[in-house]
Design a protein around this motif. Structure first.
Motif, PDB file in Angstrom:
ATOM      1  N   ALA A 109     -51.231  92.300  42.133  1.00  0.00           N
ATOM      2  CA  ALA A 109     -51.986  93.337  41.439  1.00  0.00           C
ATOM      3  C   ALA A 109     -51.060  94.329  40.739  1.00  0.00           C
ATOM      4  O   ALA A 109     -49.969  94.643  41.220  1.00  0.00           O
ATOM      5  N   TYR A 110     -51.536  94.806  39.607  1.00  0.00           N
ATOM      6  CA  TYR A 110     -50.905  95.876  38.833  1.00  0.00           C
ATOM      7  C   TYR A 110     -52.064  96.781  38.438  1.00  0.00           C
ATOM      8  O   TYR A 110     -52.878  96.416  37.596  1.00  0.00           O
ATOM      9  N   VAL A 111     -52.156  97.937  39.104  1.00  0.00           N
ATOM     10  CA  VAL A 111     -53.306  98.818  38.940  1.00  0.00           C
ATOM     11  C   VAL A 111     -52.856 100.171  38.400  1.00  0.00           C
ATOM     12  O   VAL A 111     -52.163 100.914  39.098  1.00  0.00           O
ATOM     13  N   VAL A 112     -53.241 100.478  37.170  1.00  0.00           N
ATOM     14  CA  VAL A 112     -52.963 101.802  36.608  1.00  0.00           C
ATOM     15  C   VAL A 112     -54.093 102.709  37.076  1.00  0.00           C
ATOM     16  O   VAL A 112     -55.242 102.553  36.666  1.00  0.00           O
ATOM     17  N   PHE A 113     -53.773 103.653  37.981  1.00  0.00           N
ATOM     18  CA  PHE A 113     -54.823 104.503  38.527  1.00  0.00           C
ATOM     19  C   PHE A 113     -54.843 105.896  37.917  1.00  0.00           C
ATOM     20  O   PHE A 113     -55.777 106.664  38.148  1.00  0.00           O
ATOM     21  N   GLU A 114     -53.851 106.214  37.113  1.00  0.00           N
ATOM     22  CA  GLU A 114     -53.900 107.425  36.301  1.00  0.00           C
ATOM     23  C   GLU A 114     -53.065 107.196  35.057  1.00  0.00           C
ATOM     24  O   GLU A 114     -51.972 106.617  35.129  1.00  0.00           O
ATOM     25  N   LEU A 115     -53.602 107.660  33.933  1.00  0.00           N
ATOM     26  CA  LEU A 115     -52.957 107.460  32.637  1.00  0.00           C
ATOM     27  C   LEU A 115     -53.336 108.639  31.762  1.00  0.00           C
ATOM     28  O   LEU A 115     -54.523 108.940  31.602  1.00  0.00           O
ATOM     29  N   ASP A 116     -52.342 109.313  31.222  1.00  0.00           N
ATOM     30  CA  ASP A 116     -52.678 110.465  30.391  1.00  0.00           C
ATOM     31  C   ASP A 116     -53.296 109.981  29.070  1.00  0.00           C
ATOM     32  O   ASP A 116     -53.068 108.842  28.657  1.00  0.00           O
ATOM     33  N   PRO A 117     -54.079 110.817  28.405  1.00  0.00           N
ATOM     34  CA  PRO A 117     -54.792 110.391  27.199  1.00  0.00           C
ATOM     35  C   PRO A 117     -53.883 109.915  26.060  1.00  0.00           C
ATOM     36  O   PRO A 117     -54.299 109.119  25.215  1.00  0.00           O
TER      37      PRO A 117
END
Length: 166
Positions: A109-117
């Motif tokens: 798994a590769y889970v981006v759980f926060e990403l700035d706009p």
């Protein structure tokens, strides 16, 4: 034999799941995510042990997946270490939950759980809370981003005692 095969399939698929309570970003635009990311912080794990100045380069593949090139410098020798892999969405491509492979048919798994706009920094998890990264478009981030990363990771149950800051 069928039972052994079923256990194997369940184990492989389990490695592409997000950790409980870690929710991938929705409204994810893979095209904006492509390019070079710098590893600012990570939890230590065997496949990056002893590396510094790690980067990840993402580009589109002909089959609709993502070409992944991770590079770092071995601290002991100064030599460049490189790992080439591929990634694909686990479900909808608009959700930042990918499965990535560097070893044949085995995916994690590769889970981006926060990403700035603006897609300038990303908080990423693997299949368990033993895998955690802060990636950014630049080698360094502001103290505000680092504080947010630590706070969010603790909120989600990650242990930061072995956090490596590059």
């Amino acid at each position: 034999m069928k039972r052994l095969f079923l256990i194997f399939v369940l184990l492989i698929n389990g490695c592409t799941s997000a950790p409980d309570g870690v929710t991938p970003v929705s409204k994810f635009d893979i095209n904006r995510y492509l390019g070079t990311w710098y590893e600012v912080a990570r939890l230590d794990h065997s496949f990056e042990r002893g590396l510094r100045d790690v980067t990840a380069d993402y580009s589109l593949r002909g089959d609709g997946g993502i070409h992944v090139v991770n590079r770092g410098i071995r601290e002991e020798t100064g030599e460049v270490s490189e790992a080439i892999g591929r990634a694909y969405p686990v479900g909808e491509s608009s959700v930042a939950h990918l499965k990535v492979s560097f070893f044949g048919p085995f995916f994690g798994a590769y889970v981006v759980f926060e990403l700035d706009p603006e897609y300038q920094h990303a908080f990423v998890s693997g299949p368990s809370r033993e895998y955690l990264w802060l990636l950014a478009r630049t080698p360094e981030v502001t103290e505000e981003v680092m504080t947010r990363f630590r706070s969010r990771a603790r909120e989600l149950g990650f242990s930061l005692g072995d956090l490596i800051i590059n």
